[in-house]
Design a protein around this motif. Structure first.
Motif, PDB file in Angstrom:
ATOM      1  N   ALA A 114       0.970  -1.105  -0.069  1.00 15.53           N
ATOM      2  CA  ALA A 114      -0.096  -0.081  -0.002  1.00 15.53           C
ATOM      3  C   ALA A 114       0.851   1.297   0.189  1.00 15.53           C
ATOM      4  CB  ALA A 114      -0.932   0.086   1.225  1.00 15.53           C
ATOM      5  N   ALA A 115       0.417   2.209  -0.718  1.00 16.86           N
ATOM      6  CA  ALA A 115       1.138   3.712  -0.653  1.00 16.86           C
ATOM      7  C   ALA A 115       0.321   4.392   0.221  1.00 16.86           C
ATOM      8  CB  ALA A 115       0.953   4.215  -2.206  1.00 16.86           C
ATOM      9  N   ALA A 116       0.951   5.373   1.043  1.00 17.15           N
ATOM     10  CA  ALA A 116       0.272   6.274   1.923  1.00 17.15           C
ATOM     11  C   ALA A 116       0.718   7.825   1.833  1.00 17.15           C
ATOM     12  CB  ALA A 116       0.646   5.900   2.982  1.00 17.15           C
ATOM     13  N   THR A 117      -0.205   8.572   1.660  1.00 19.57           N
ATOM     14  CA  THR A 117       0.142  10.001   1.518  1.00 19.57           C
ATOM     15  C   THR A 117      -1.048  10.814   1.936  1.00 19.57           C
ATOM     16  OG1 THR A 117       0.427  11.826  -0.156  1.00 19.57           O
ATOM     17  CG2 THR A 117      -0.771   9.844  -0.980  1.00 19.57           C
ATOM     18  N   GLY A 118      -0.569  11.970   2.559  1.00 18.95           N
ATOM     19  CA  GLY A 118      -1.547  12.975   3.183  1.00 18.95           C
ATOM     20  C   GLY A 118      -1.162  14.412   2.496  1.00 18.95           C
ATOM     21  N   ALA A 119      -0.260  14.506   1.504  1.00 17.62           N
ATOM     22  CA  ALA A 119       0.118  15.816   1.297  1.00 17.62           C
ATOM     23  C   ALA A 119      -0.279  16.058  -0.128  1.00 17.62           C
ATOM     24  CB  ALA A 119       1.608  15.707   1.447  1.00 17.62           C
ATOM     25  N   PRO A 120      -1.150  17.241  -0.285  1.00 11.98           N
ATOM     26  CA  PRO A 120      -2.109  17.593   1.031  1.00 11.98           C
ATOM     27  C   PRO A 120      -3.162  16.852   0.980  1.00 11.98           C
ATOM     28  CG  PRO A 120      -2.682  18.774  -1.220  1.00 11.98           C
ATOM     29  CD  PRO A 120      -1.545  17.628  -1.581  1.00 11.98           C
ATOM     30  N   PRO A 121      -3.932  16.770   2.206  1.00 11.21           N
ATOM     31  CA  PRO A 121      -5.137  16.256   2.305  1.00 11.21           C
ATOM     32  C   PRO A 121      -6.159  16.638   1.701  1.00 11.21           C
ATOM     33  CG  PRO A 121      -4.751  17.795   4.082  1.00 11.21           C
ATOM     34  CD  PRO A 121      -3.595  17.721   3.283  1.00 11.21           C
ATOM     35  N   GLY A 122      -7.185  15.516   1.236  1.00 18.26           N
ATOM     36  CA  GLY A 122      -8.174  15.742   0.491  1.00 18.26           C
ATOM     37  C   GLY A 122      -9.302  15.990   1.414  1.00 18.26           C
ATOM     38  N   LYS A 123     -10.653  16.168   0.589  1.00 17.89           N
ATOM     39  CA  LYS A 123     -11.743  16.736   1.208  1.00 17.89           C
ATOM     40  C   LYS A 123     -12.593  15.345   1.437  1.00 17.89           C
ATOM     41  CE  LYS A 123     -10.834  20.884   1.683  1.00 17.89           C
ATOM     42  NZ  LYS A 123     -10.500  21.534   3.302  1.00 17.89           N
ATOM     43  N   ALA A 124     -13.465  15.104   2.542  1.00 17.84           N
ATOM     44  CA  ALA A 124     -14.069  13.906   2.674  1.00 17.84           C
ATOM     45  C   ALA A 124     -15.681  14.353   3.072  1.00 17.84           C
ATOM     46  CB  ALA A 124     -13.750  13.177   3.678  1.00 17.84           C
ATOM     47  N   ALA A 125     -16.682  13.762   2.396  1.00 19.07           N
ATOM     48  CA  ALA A 125     -17.964  13.965   2.805  1.00 19.07           C
ATOM     49  C   ALA A 125     -18.686  12.770   3.253  1.00 19.07           C
ATOM     50  CB  ALA A 125     -18.656  14.643   1.573  1.00 19.07           C
ATOM     51  N   GLU A 126     -19.407  12.788   4.255  1.00 16.26           N
ATOM     52  CA  GLU A 126     -20.190  11.454   4.778  1.00 16.26           C
ATOM     53  C   GLU A 126     -21.328  11.291   3.965  1.00 16.26           C
ATOM     54  OE1 GLU A 126     -21.358   9.445   9.077  1.00 16.26           O
ATOM     55  OE2 GLU A 126     -20.694  11.355   8.898  1.00 16.26           O
ATOM     56  N   VAL A 127     -21.803  10.091   3.301  1.00 15.97           N
ATOM     57  CA  VAL A 127     -22.796   9.638   2.887  1.00 15.97           C
ATOM     58  C   VAL A 127     -23.365   8.320   3.194  1.00 15.97           C
ATOM     59  CG1 VAL A 127     -22.076  10.731   0.617  1.00 15.97           C
ATOM     60  CG2 VAL A 127     -21.213   8.552   1.031  1.00 15.97           C
ATOM     61  N   THR A 128     -24.474   7.689   2.638  1.00 15.02           N
ATOM     62  CA  THR A 128     -25.099   6.818   3.409  1.00 15.02           C
ATOM     63  C   THR A 128     -24.142   5.645   3.221  1.00 15.02           C
ATOM     64  OG1 THR A 128     -27.289   7.301   2.763  1.00 15.02           O
ATOM     65  CG2 THR A 128     -26.778   5.195   3.052  1.00 15.02           C
ATOM     66  N   GLY A 129     -23.640   4.931   4.128  1.00 13.55           N
ATOM     67  CA  GLY A 129     -22.762   3.490   4.075  1.00 13.55           C
ATOM     68  C   GLY A 129     -21.092   4.043   4.065  1.00 13.55           C
ATOM     69  N   GLY A 130     -20.820   5.144   4.151  1.00 10.27           N
ATOM     70  CA  GLY A 130     -19.544   5.586   4.072  1.00 10.27           C
ATOM     71  C   GLY A 130     -19.317   7.181   3.778  1.00 10.27           C
ATOM     72  N   PHE A 131     -18.235   7.316   2.899  1.00  9.46           N
ATOM     73  CA  PHE A 131     -17.980   8.555   2.725  1.00  9.46           C
ATOM     74  C   PHE A 131     -17.540   8.883   1.189  1.00  9.46           C
ATOM     75  CE2 PHE A 131     -16.502   7.828   7.078  1.00  9.46           C
ATOM     76  CZ  PHE A 131     -17.094   9.226   7.827  1.00  9.46           C
ATOM     77  N   THR A 132     -17.271   9.776   0.648  1.00  5.41           N
ATOM     78  CA  THR A 132     -16.901  10.153  -0.612  1.00  5.41           C
ATOM     79  C   THR A 132     -15.609  10.986  -0.477  1.00  5.41           C
ATOM     80  OG1 THR A 132     -18.166  12.188  -1.122  1.00  5.41           O
ATOM     81  CG2 THR A 132     -19.076   9.992  -1.905  1.00  5.41           C
ATOM     82  N   ILE A 133     -14.723  10.840  -1.300  1.00  7.53           N
ATOM     83  CA  ILE A 133     -13.467  11.682  -1.117  1.00  7.53           C
ATOM     84  C   ILE A 133     -12.859  12.241  -2.432  1.00  7.53           C
ATOM     85  CG2 ILE A 133     -12.651  10.365   0.772  1.00  7.53           C
ATOM     86  CD1 ILE A 133     -10.613   8.926  -1.046  1.00  7.53           C
ATOM     87  N   THR A 134     -12.479  13.555  -2.320  1.00  9.26           N
ATOM     88  CA  THR A 134     -11.990  14.173  -3.585  1.00  9.26           C
ATOM     89  C   THR A 134     -10.552  14.810  -3.132  1.00  9.26           C
ATOM     90  OG1 THR A 134     -14.411  14.635  -4.386  1.00  9.26           O
ATOM     91  CG2 THR A 134     -12.412  16.212  -5.120  1.00  9.26           C
ATOM     92  N   GLY A 135      -9.536  14.626  -3.984  1.00 10.93           N
ATOM     93  CA  GLY A 135      -8.386  15.355  -3.851  1.00 10.93           C
ATOM     94  C   GLY A 135      -7.353  14.859  -4.807  1.00 10.93           C
ATOM     95  N   ARG A 136      -6.437  15.448  -4.748  1.00  9.92           N
ATOM     96  CA  ARG A 136      -4.895  14.925  -5.648  1.00  9.92           C
ATOM     97  C   ARG A 136      -3.842  15.085  -4.364  1.00  9.92           C
ATOM     98  NH1 ARG A 136      -2.260  17.629 -10.874  1.00  9.92           N
ATOM     99  NH2 ARG A 136      -0.285  16.436 -10.590  1.00  9.92           N
TER     100      ARG A 136
END
Length: 623
Positions: free
Chosen positions: A347-369
């Motif tokens: 697994a690769a791991a990165t948080g630079a920069p962090p994306g945006k998350a929105a809570e939805v039914t059953g989980g989240f949606t995420i957007t970012g680069r």
């Protein structure tokens, strides 16, 4: 079951020959990739269109035939449309196919895909047998009730295919003793039977139990109705010294491939396969999932020694191994998913920069680069940071669901392939989302699952260790190269026949050697401080201890870089050719100095505050 005596004449009169060979890139649903040379054959005894997939360094395994060397790993996999294609859980065929490709790719060998659906009775008859199994018969009884044999498979064509490639001695990946017996009777020397893992689901317990009880398959199962076990612990866990010996043996090949690694801007597949075979990626994985459960001392030594061969490889391998450890900190449902196919999911791991998350039914949606996804070119999963309001979270996502952006064009660490990842409105189920504070803490969810000591320490401890260890290993390699150069190099405008005879050069070598020794002492001091916290529960650092180990790591990196600078300044113009290892080491170390663990201004500031008991100006877990 087909039984052949050892004296039985082979049923085919003429040998088979290779008909065609084509390269096929493979990608499995979980994101695992491999490259196969797929071969077809003339003259197979049963007239079927069987395939042979040559994987990993298969040609080398054929060249190294002999009783004292490792034989190619071979899997005879009978076609299973329902399991291989549709993912049926009534059998274990799909997971075994996926496992076999990874295991064989790592060591070199062949997967024979045999057109023997339903243990030789055909697809329609197999589905008819399923209906009888639903009425209470087991898989063998159902075949007999249809007027067929329990197992009608014949492996004569498989022996022909192996003979055609000259693979007369093999290691066989199987739990089925009948395969071993048939191949032996057909003249194939099975040097070792290598068991497959147990791929248990709620739907296939009776099927696996029948194979174990009726045909002596080497399978260990829990009682019916009990929870599926995590993969069995590895019975051959190496010691600290044994693992380091394996890594040391890789260093010469890493040096040979360093130029290629930089040129292709990722770690070569052959290197990844060797790292897997050595157990590098599973060293931090818990023993309950088949890992080694090793600690910080082993981990940092592995990174340091890999860097003596190739800094980009050390960086990538260090982070990929570390990320396996991060996955073991997640709740059980996520762990069941990522460790389903083995103890070392990459697994690769990165948080630079962090994306945006929105809570939805059953989980989240995420957007970012996300940038700096080291090791992503070989990863099945990505660990991505995103903000949900003011809460920093981490999301576990298959790499196949993300857009990979080829942007890693850098002066140093080019071989890490630390490219960008992008997603827009990507759904992530709730069980693969976790608050960063929970994941990073000593009492993370995984600490309630695994007793291994390394799961019970704060996450930042490991995250800060890769860059200093890689810098130290690079400096140690550089001083070794410098010494060899001095013993033969003639410096212009000097009277000495070689550089080593010059008093000034001797002084420069001493300075550089001393800087490497200083780097090593600071590095060892940091490890000592961190290791001293292991006996506490929960593991925690005082501000002074955190300041001590972060300062020591920073000073170690600075001393490593100074050693490399002294070496390059005294090595002449020829070392700046792109083919020379010293210029690559210098560029790699220069990039390492920009990592947060080695960026000295903030390290000195926060360490000073911690040592003076003034308190950090940033959250302690971020330092």
């Amino acid at each position: 079951m087909t039984v052949l005596s050892e004296t039985m004449v082979r049923p085919y009169g003429q040998p088979a020959t290779v008909r065609s060979q084509v390269t096929v890139p493979l990608r499995f649903p979980d994101g695992f990739t491999a490259t196969a040379e797929v071969m077809t054959f003339h003259g197979l005894s049963d007239g079927q269109e069987h395939l042979l997939l040559a994987l990993g360094e298969w040609e080398q395994t054929l060249l190294n035939q002999g009783p004292s060397v490792k034989a190619p790993l071979v899997r005879l996999h009978s076609e299973c449309l329902t399991g291989d294609v549709f993912g049926s859980e009534r059998c274990d065929c799909g997971p075994q196919l996926r496992e076999a490709v990874e295991e064989i790719s790592a060591v070199g060998g062949f997967l024979l895909y045999l057109r023997q659906e339903g243990r030789g009775i055909g697809l329609y008859s197999k589905l008819d047998a399923y209906a009888l199994q639903d009425q209470g018969l087991d898989t063998y009884e159902a075949n007999v009730a249809l007027g067929r044999g329990e197992d009608e498979r014949d492996y004569s064509a498989a022996a022909q295919m192996l003979d055609a490639l000259g693979a007369g001695r093999i290691n066989l990946l199987t739990n089925n003793p009948d395969k071993v017996g048939q191949l032996a009777a057909l003249g194939i020397n099975v040097a070792e039977q290598v068991p497959t893992r147990v791929h248990l689901s709620e739907a296939n317990h009776r099927y696996l139990a029948a194979k174990r009880n009726h045909t002596a398959h080497t399978i260990e199962l829990p009682a019916a109705g009990s929870a599926a076990p995590t993969p069995a612990a590895n019975p051959e866990v190496p010691t600290h010294d044994e693992l380091l010996a394996r890594v040391d043996a890789l260093v010469p090949r890493l040096r040979e491939r360093a130029e290629e690694t930089e040129r292709i801007r990722q770690v070569p597949d052959a290197t990844i396969a060797e790292l897997k075979q050595a157990g590098v990626f599973q060293m931090l994985a818990p023993k309950a999932v088949g890992g080694f459960g090793m600690g910080l001392e082993t981990y940092v030594q592995v990174v340091r020694r890999l860097a003596q061969g190739c800094v980009s490889t050390a960086w990538s391998a260090g982070h990929l191994a570390e990320h396996v450890w991060m996955l073991a900190r997640w709740p059980q449902e996520a762990q069941d998913e990522v460790f389903a196919n083995g103890p070392a999911p990459l697994a690769a791991a990165t948080g630079a920069p962090p994306g945006k998350a929105a809570e939805v039914t059953g989980g989240f949606t995420i957007t970012g680069r996300w940038s700096f996804a080291s090791g992503v070119m070989h990863s099945e999963w990505a660990l991505l940071a995103a903000l949900h309001g003011d809460v920093r979270m981490q999301f576990l996502v298959p790499v196949a669901d993300l857009e990979l952006l080829d942007v890693w064009h850098t002066a140093g660490l080019r071989g890490t392939g630390s490219n960008d990842l992008r997603a827009k409105g990507l759904f992530v189920p709730a069980h693969r989302a976790l608050a960063w504070d929970r994941l990073a803490a000593a009492d993370n969810p995984g600490s309630g699952i695994h007793p291994d000591p390394n799961i019970h320490i704060p996450m930042a401890t490991f995250l800060n260790m890769v860059a200093p260890a890689a810098a130290l290993g690079a400096a140690e390699h550089a001083i070794e190269v410098f010494r060899e150069l001095m013993m033969v190099r003639k410096v212009k405008q000097t009277a000495q026949k070689r550089q080593a005879d010059s008093p000034l050069a001797q002084a420069r070598f001493s300075q550089a050697y001393g800087q490497v020794a200083t780097a090593r002492l600071h590095w060892e001091e940091a490890i000592r401080v961190v290791s001293g916290s292991y006996e506490r529960r929960p593991v925690a650092f005082t501000d002074k201890e955190r300041a001590q180990y972060r300062l020591s790591l920073g000073l170690s990196g600075a001393a490593s870089a100074e050693a490399v600078r002294l070496i390059l300044t005294g090595s002449g113009g020829s070392v700046h050719r792109l083919s020379h290892p010293l210029q690559r080491i210098q560029r790699d170390v220069n990039v390492l100095l920009n990592h947060t663990s080695l960026t000295m201004d903030p390290v000195l500031e926060q360490a000073g505050r911690g040592l003076l008991d003034l308190g950090f100006t940033i959250p302690a877990e971020q330092f």
